[in-house]
Design a protein around this motif. Structure first.
Motif, short mmCIF file in Angstrom:
data_model
loop_
_atom_site.label_atom_id
_atom_site.label_comp_id
_atom_site.label_asym_id
_atom_site.label_seq_id
_atom_site.Cartn_x
_atom_site.Cartn_y
_atom_site.Cartn_z
N VAL A 9 0.81 -1.22 0.00
CA VAL A 9 0.00 0.00 0.00
C VAL A 9 0.84 1.27 0.00
O VAL A 9 0.30 2.36 0.16
CB VAL A 9 -0.98 0.03 1.20
N ILE A 10 2.14 1.14 -0.21
CA ILE A 10 3.03 2.29 -0.06
C ILE A 10 2.69 3.42 -1.04
O ILE A 10 2.93 4.59 -0.74
CB ILE A 10 4.50 1.86 -0.17
N ASP A 11 2.06 3.09 -2.17
CA ASP A 11 1.71 4.12 -3.14
C ASP A 11 0.29 4.65 -2.95
O ASP A 11 -0.18 5.45 -3.74
CB ASP A 11 1.84 3.57 -4.57
N GLN A 12 -0.38 4.23 -1.90
CA GLN A 12 -1.78 4.61 -1.71
C GLN A 12 -1.96 5.77 -0.73
O GLN A 12 -3.08 6.07 -0.33
CB GLN A 12 -2.59 3.40 -1.26
N GLY A 13 -0.90 6.38 -0.31
CA GLY A 13 -1.00 7.56 0.54
C GLY A 13 -0.66 7.29 1.99
O GLY A 13 -0.66 6.15 2.46
N ASP A 14 -0.37 8.37 2.67
CA ASP A 14 0.13 8.29 4.03
C ASP A 14 -0.89 7.75 5.02
O ASP A 14 -0.54 7.02 5.94
CB ASP A 14 0.61 9.67 4.49
N PHE A 15 -2.15 8.11 4.84
CA PHE A 15 -3.16 7.63 5.78
C PHE A 15 -3.38 6.12 5.62
O PHE A 15 -3.68 5.44 6.59
CB PHE A 15 -4.47 8.40 5.63
N THR A 16 -3.20 5.63 4.41
CA THR A 16 -3.30 4.19 4.18
C THR A 16 -2.14 3.48 4.86
O THR A 16 -2.32 2.41 5.47
CB THR A 16 -3.32 3.88 2.67
N ILE A 17 -0.95 4.06 4.78
CA ILE A 17 0.21 3.48 5.45
C ILE A 17 0.01 3.50 6.96
O ILE A 17 0.30 2.52 7.64
CB ILE A 17 1.51 4.21 5.04
N LEU A 18 -0.50 4.60 7.47
CA LEU A 18 -0.78 4.69 8.90
C LEU A 18 -1.77 3.60 9.32
O LEU A 18 -1.56 2.90 10.31
CB LEU A 18 -1.32 6.07 9.27
N ALA A 19 -2.84 3.44 8.55
CA ALA A 19 -3.82 2.41 8.86
C ALA A 19 -3.18 1.03 8.83
O ALA A 19 -3.46 0.18 9.68
CB ALA A 19 -4.99 2.48 7.88
N CYS A 20 -2.32 0.81 7.87
CA CYS A 20 -1.61 -0.47 7.77
C CYS A 20 -0.75 -0.70 9.00
O CYS A 20 -0.76 -1.79 9.58
CB CYS A 20 -0.77 -0.48 6.50
N LEU A 21 0.01 0.30 9.40
CA LEU A 21 0.85 0.15 10.60
C LEU A 21 -0.01 -0.12 11.83
O LEU A 21 0.34 -0.94 12.67
CB LEU A 21 1.72 1.40 10.80
N GLN A 22 -1.14 0.57 11.91
CA GLN A 22 -2.03 0.35 13.06
C GLN A 22 -2.60 -1.06 13.05
O GLN A 22 -2.73 -1.68 14.10
CB GLN A 22 -3.15 1.40 13.05
N GLN A 23 -2.91 -1.59 11.87
CA GLN A 23 -3.42 -2.96 11.78
C GLN A 23 -2.37 -3.98 12.20
O GLN A 23 -2.70 -5.05 12.70
CB GLN A 23 -3.85 -3.28 10.35
N HIS A 24 -1.11 -3.64 11.99
CA HIS A 24 -0.01 -4.55 12.31
C HIS A 24 0.68 -4.19 13.62
O HIS A 24 1.76 -4.70 13.92
CB HIS A 24 1.01 -4.57 11.17
N ARG A 25 0.05 -3.33 14.40
CA ARG A 25 0.67 -2.84 15.64
C ARG A 25 1.29 -3.94 16.50
O ARG A 25 2.40 -3.78 16.98
CB ARG A 25 -0.34 -2.03 16.45
#
Length: 81
Positions: free
Chosen positions: A49-65
């Motif tokens: 998702v690295i090309d889908q924007g910063d909020f998507t990356i944040l959501a991804c990191l939060q999902q993998h916390r």
């Protein structure tokens, strides 16, 4: 690799809401150390998702916390995430 650093920096910059940033009169960007702390996790868990924007990356990191390194987890916490 520089794209990951840029994404993490932008992610941390926009981690605060616009209102909070305006109220404080400043914007926050991740330090080099903060960017390094999360670069591996972004690459490992959020590459798709690295090309889908910063909020998507944040959501991804939060999902993998639970799987994030302690250093990246601390960076997110320090930015209210």
């Amino acid at each position: 690799m520089s794209k990951i650093f840029l994404s993490v920096a932008l992610l941390l910059t926009f981690g605060l809401t616009t209102t909070m940033a305006q109220a404080q009169g400043q914007s926050h960007s991740g330090t080099d150390a903060e960017q390094r702390a999360c670069a591996r996790d972004v690459s490992r868990f959020c590459r798709q998702v690295i090309d889908q924007g910063d909020f998507t990356i944040l959501a991804c990191l939060q999902q993998h916390r639970p799987k994030l390194t302690k250093a990246c987890h601390q960076v997110l916490l320090s930015h209210g995430q």
